[in-house]
Enzyme design. Sequence first.
Site, short mmCIF file in Angstrom:
data_model
loop_
_atom_site.label_atom_id
_atom_site.label_comp_id
_atom_site.label_asym_id
_atom_site.label_seq_id
_atom_site.Cartn_x
_atom_site.Cartn_y
_atom_site.Cartn_z
CB SER A 1 48.86 44.12 40.13
OG SER A 1 49.18 45.18 39.26
CB CYS A 2 44.69 45.42 36.43
SG CYS A 2 43.13 45.98 35.76
CB THR A 3 40.89 45.64 40.92
OG1 THR A 3 41.88 45.85 41.93
CG2 THR A 3 39.64 45.09 41.56
#
Length: 127
Positions: free
Chosen positions: A11-13
């Site tokens: 979920s880390c951009t």
Amino acid sequence: MDQLKFFSYPSCTSCRRTKSWLKEQGVQFKERHLFKETPDKEELTQILSLTTEGIDEILATRSKEFKSLEVDINSLTLNEFIDLVMKKPKLLKRPILTDGKKLVVGYDVEGLHSITKHKPDWTFKIS
């Protein structure tokens, strides 16, 4: 040459952007979920040895995990710091890429070019 290790979190951009860049460039890498497959003591020691700024380079000081710490990071020994990070991997900036000789932390295109310039994917498919 060691295979490129890519420690990420889905979920880390910055992780998604880095992964997309690596795939677009045809770079081979081994992805590891930073929280499920946390780097071990040897890997963290190696990662730290490749930093130019020490723990500050890999520490997510703006994270909730860091802000909730009840310990002065600067008072810890190297082993204590590594043990803490192994227990609380959310303290690490993301993503972390290493080939064993170089280190890239976060989405850093210049760093990505540097670490991958000798790793083109020369696999051609003939149809």
